[in-house]
Design an enzyme around this catalytic site. Structure first.
Site, short mmCIF file in Angstrom:
data_model
loop_
_atom_site.label_atom_id
_atom_site.label_comp_id
_atom_site.label_asym_id
_atom_site.label_seq_id
_atom_site.Cartn_x
_atom_site.Cartn_y
_atom_site.Cartn_z
N HIS A 19 -33.39 -21.04 -26.90
CA HIS A 19 -34.00 -22.27 -27.42
C HIS A 19 -34.55 -22.02 -28.82
CE1 HIS A 19 -35.72 -26.34 -26.35
NE2 HIS A 19 -36.18 -26.11 -27.57
N HIS A 21 -33.99 -23.92 -32.72
CA HIS A 21 -33.37 -24.95 -33.55
C HIS A 21 -32.97 -24.37 -34.90
CE1 HIS A 21 -34.27 -28.46 -30.97
NE2 HIS A 21 -35.29 -27.71 -30.58
N HIS A 203 -32.89 -31.52 -23.75
CA HIS A 203 -34.35 -31.44 -23.69
C HIS A 203 -34.86 -32.40 -22.62
CE1 HIS A 203 -34.03 -29.28 -27.41
NE2 HIS A 203 -35.31 -29.37 -27.71
N GLU A 206 -40.99 -32.42 -21.60
CA GLU A 206 -41.94 -31.89 -22.58
C GLU A 206 -42.99 -32.96 -22.87
OE1 GLU A 206 -41.89 -29.92 -27.07
OE2 GLU A 206 -40.36 -31.39 -26.51
N ASP A 284 -38.43 -22.33 -29.98
CA ASP A 284 -38.30 -23.70 -30.43
C ASP A 284 -38.12 -23.75 -31.95
OD1 ASP A 284 -38.05 -26.40 -30.04
OD2 ASP A 284 -40.13 -26.78 -29.56
N ASP A 285 -39.22 -23.72 -32.70
CA ASP A 285 -39.19 -23.82 -34.17
C ASP A 285 -40.24 -22.88 -34.77
OD1 ASP A 285 -37.33 -26.23 -34.61
OD2 ASP A 285 -38.82 -27.06 -33.24
#
Length: 349
Positions: A19, A21, A203, A206, A284-285
């Site tokens: 995961h 991005h 996704h 969340e 994630d980021d």
């Protein structure tokens, strides 16, 4: 009993990262350098206040998060910027002990710069191959559709992903604000992807609760769910996820950074693990949240009390849930066993 000073080094634990991005993988220093090169003004939140304070559980907060992300995306102007991003991402994965990186990209976000969807995807795939050659870290691509765009756009991306299945693309995803697009609207796109042999990894769970996760399973036949943490609010759903072997891509620092949970201690990582759910820790980021993959494993150890045997099982889960080739999986699983069989080190980093 193992202690943090005598535990095995987490950066030497083989693992898969599922995961991450594309834009969000960028190093902060690279963001600043590229913005200066291209004459792009960065807001204070991306410079002096980095990592920025984010809370995306309401519309205003999500808009701010998305605005910062779009600004970061705008610094990738040239093919060499794409090559640099992927090479540095692979270097960071190598430092974290990753033996497989599955990075997700929506080619639509760059198509205007790089001559269309197909050319953009081919550029990213070529950059991934170059990064793999430079670092030795195998890379697979997830083509990800955007929930805020029309489902027809998702179908176009699914058909594109189908063309490159077996040639670098291994999965198909669905990202952005899950409050703005129900899973069922994208069923046709995921059907195209699954028929091509691509993993389904939308996704869900969340910003919305169990219903969002359930729809990913029912409508998109998900192999993995990005985040999925709020499934814990429905014990029957948790049991279903565990029974079906669906992998949840849990990103601890992201969940806290976006306000899904107020503190790391509130994250249901231990509850889900003890319920038999397959879990792949992710970042994630990191461009916007800071910590990278090793820190997510450290959180499991230091906040939730995971033993080295349990951390090894988390790593195995990440490998099992990946789109990595069989040979890569076998090598990683063997390496995890070797890591656990080795005596603890004093370093413990």
């Amino acid at each position: 009993m193992e202690t943090p000073t005598s535990a095995r080094r987490l950066d030497r634990l083989p693992k898969a990262h599922l995961h991450l991005h594309f834009t969000g993988s960028m190093r902060h220093s690279t963001l600043v350098e590229l913005a200066e090169e291209h004459g792009i003004h960065l807001p204070q939140a991306l410079v002096e206040e980095w990592p920025p304070r984010l809370r995306a559980t309401d519309e205003r907060g999500w808009f701010r998060f998305q605005r910062l992300y779009d600004i970061a995306r705008s610094v990738l102007r040239r093919p060499e910027d794409v090559y640099r991003l992927l090479r540095e991402a692979a270097e960071d994965e190598l430092a974290a002990g990753s033996g497989w990186l599955e990075i997700q990209v929506d080619p639509s976000g760059y198509a205007a710069l790089f001559d269309g969807l197909t050319a953009t995807l081919e550029l990213v795939l070529d950059a991934a191959r170059a990064a793999e050659e430079a670092t030795g870290v195998p890379i697979g691509l997830m083509v990800a559709a955007n929930r805020t765009r029309h489902p027809m756009d998702a179908r176009a991306l699914a058909r594109l992903a189908r063309q490159y299945a077996g040639r670098g693309v291994v999965s198909f995803g669905l990202n952005n604000d899950e409050r703005r697009g129900r899973a069922r609207e994208f069923e046709a796109a995921f059907r195209i992807a699954r028929r091509a042999g691509l993993l389904s990894a939308p996704h869900g769970g969340e910003l919305l609760g169990p219903r969002s996760v359930r729809e990913c399973l029912d409508d998109l036949d998900a192999d993995r769910v990005g985040h999925g943490v709020r499934a814990v609010e429905d014990p029957h759903l948790v049991e279903r996820i565990a029974t079906q072997g669906v992998t949840l891509e849990i990103c601890p620092t992201s969940n806290v950074g976006l306000g899904v949970f107020q503190k790391l201690e509130h994250l249901p990582l231990r509850r889900l693990f003890d319920s038999g759910v397959q879990i792949a820790l992710g970042t994630d980021d990191p461009l916007l949240f800071g910590p990278r993959l090793v820190e997510q494993y450290r959180i499991a150890r230091e906040v939730f009390g995971f033993s080295d045997a349990e951390l090894a099982e988390l790593a195995r889960m990440s490998v099992r849930g990946s789109g990595a080739p069989d040979a890569v999986r076998k090598e990683l699983l063997s390496g995890i066993d070797a890591w656990l069989a080795a005596p603890p080190e004093r370093d413990g980093s």
